[in-house]
Motif scaffolding. Structure first.
Motif, PDB file in Angstrom:
ATOM      1  N   CYS A   1      -0.730   4.122   6.119  1.00  0.00           N
ATOM      2  CA  CYS A   1      -0.274   2.802   6.559  1.00  0.00           C
ATOM      3  C   CYS A   1       1.183   2.868   7.016  1.00  0.00           C
ATOM      4  O   CYS A   1       2.005   3.562   6.407  1.00  0.00           O
ATOM      5  CB  CYS A   1      -0.411   1.797   5.423  1.00  0.00           C
TER       6      CYS A   1
ATOM      7  N   ARG B   1      -5.798   2.906  13.530  1.00  0.00           N
ATOM      8  CA  ARG B   1      -4.519   2.198  13.613  1.00  0.00           C
ATOM      9  C   ARG B   1      -3.966   2.290  15.032  1.00  0.00           C
ATOM     10  O   ARG B   1      -3.686   3.390  15.518  1.00  0.00           O
ATOM     11  CB  ARG B   1      -3.553   2.778  12.582  1.00  0.00           C
TER      12      ARG B   1
ATOM     13  N   CYS C   1      -0.304   4.316   0.377  1.00  0.00           N
ATOM     14  CA  CYS C   1      -0.988   5.465   0.988  1.00  0.00           C
ATOM     15  C   CYS C   1      -0.160   6.037   2.138  1.00  0.00           C
ATOM     16  O   CYS C   1       0.771   5.407   2.633  1.00  0.00           O
ATOM     17  CB  CYS C   1      -2.418   5.102   1.404  1.00  0.00           C
TER      18      CYS C   1
ATOM     19  N   CYS D   1       0.859  -1.193   0.000  1.00  0.00           N
ATOM     20  CA  CYS D   1       0.000   0.000   0.000  1.00  0.00           C
ATOM     21  C   CYS D   1       0.891   1.238   0.000  1.00  0.00           C
ATOM     22  O   CYS D   1       1.756   1.380   0.860  1.00  0.00           O
ATOM     23  CB  CYS D   1      -0.934   0.009   1.203  1.00  0.00           C
TER      24      CYS D   1
HETATM   25 ZN   LIG Z   1      -2.683   2.213   3.138  1.00  0.00          ZN
END
Ligand SMILES: [Zn+2]
Ligand SMILES: N[C@@H](CCC(=O)N[C@@H](CSCO)C(=O)NCC(=O)O)C(=O)O
Ligand SMILES: [Zn+2]
Length: 188
Positions: A53, A92, A50, A48
């Motif tokens: 993360c 998270r 992004c 990922c």
């Molecule tokens: Zn992500």
């Protein structure tokens, strides 16, 4: 390209084991590590790009997969966990000391509610599902990668056998759209 995509990608992908059924994740503190026990392998494991993360330092991508939330338990040092962004869809839970994200949980109504997001590189065990695709690839530009580097990034994923997408894979996007269509009763 100087930067690493991710250590689990750069030198080719090691296949996981279909009979593997889980293991433990640890944060990166030198002592009093947060420990998570997973009673399941991951699914939809992916790279990922992004910004949200957790990535190991020096890597452009995260490797993140999902497990049923019932298969996740915090088995040591839970008091060190803190939610990074309570407003985010994926809450998270990170170690307050080393910053590693141990698990991401969805509490709101969402197609992926019931699944927790985890990083299997935090485990010493072997057999975790290997990455299946790369998602949110164009998002690395938002974090400082130059648009001119993108052909090389995508070619590197292709060279190790991974498809690249700028959101998620078609299977996951179809799941999201199915959920949305069912909610609005366009799909019964
Ligand atoms: Zn992500
Ligand atoms: N361009 C943005 C994208 C952030 C984003 O939407 N991330 C996805 C993928 S995370 C794992 O696949 C997502 O679902 N986010 C929900 C959330 O983070 O709560 C950026 O780079 O920030
Ligand atoms: Zn830690």
């Amino acid at each position: 390209m100087a930067s690493s995509l991710h250590p689990l990608i750069d030198n080719g992908i090691t296949p996981g084991s279909s009979s593997f059924s889980g293991g433990k994740l640890h944060c990166r503190c030198a002592s009093d590590q947060v420990e998570i026990t997973l009673n399941s392998n991951v699914a939809h494991n992916h790279a990922c790009g992004c910004s949200k993360c957790w990535k190991p330092s020096g890597s452009l991508f995260s490797i993140v997969g999902v497990v049923p939330r019932d298969a996740v338990s915090v088995t040591a040092n839970a008091s060190k966990l803190s939610i990074v962004d309570k407003e985010a869809t994926i809450q998270r839970n990170a170690c307050k000391d080393c910053g590693v994200h141990l698990f991401g949980r969805i509490e709101k109504d969402h197609p992926f509610k019931g699944l927790d997001f985890v990083h299997v590189e935090l485990s010493d065990e072997k057999g975790w599902q290997e990455p299946q695709f790369a998602g949110f690839v164009s998002s690395i530009i938002e974090q400082g990668s130059h648009p001119k580097e993108m052909d090389e990034v995508r070619a590197k994923f292709k060279a190790v056998g991974l498809q690249t997408y700028d959101v998620l894979s078609p299977v996951l996007m179809d799941l999201i759209s199915t959920f949305t269509a069912q909610k609005s009763e366009k799909l019964l």
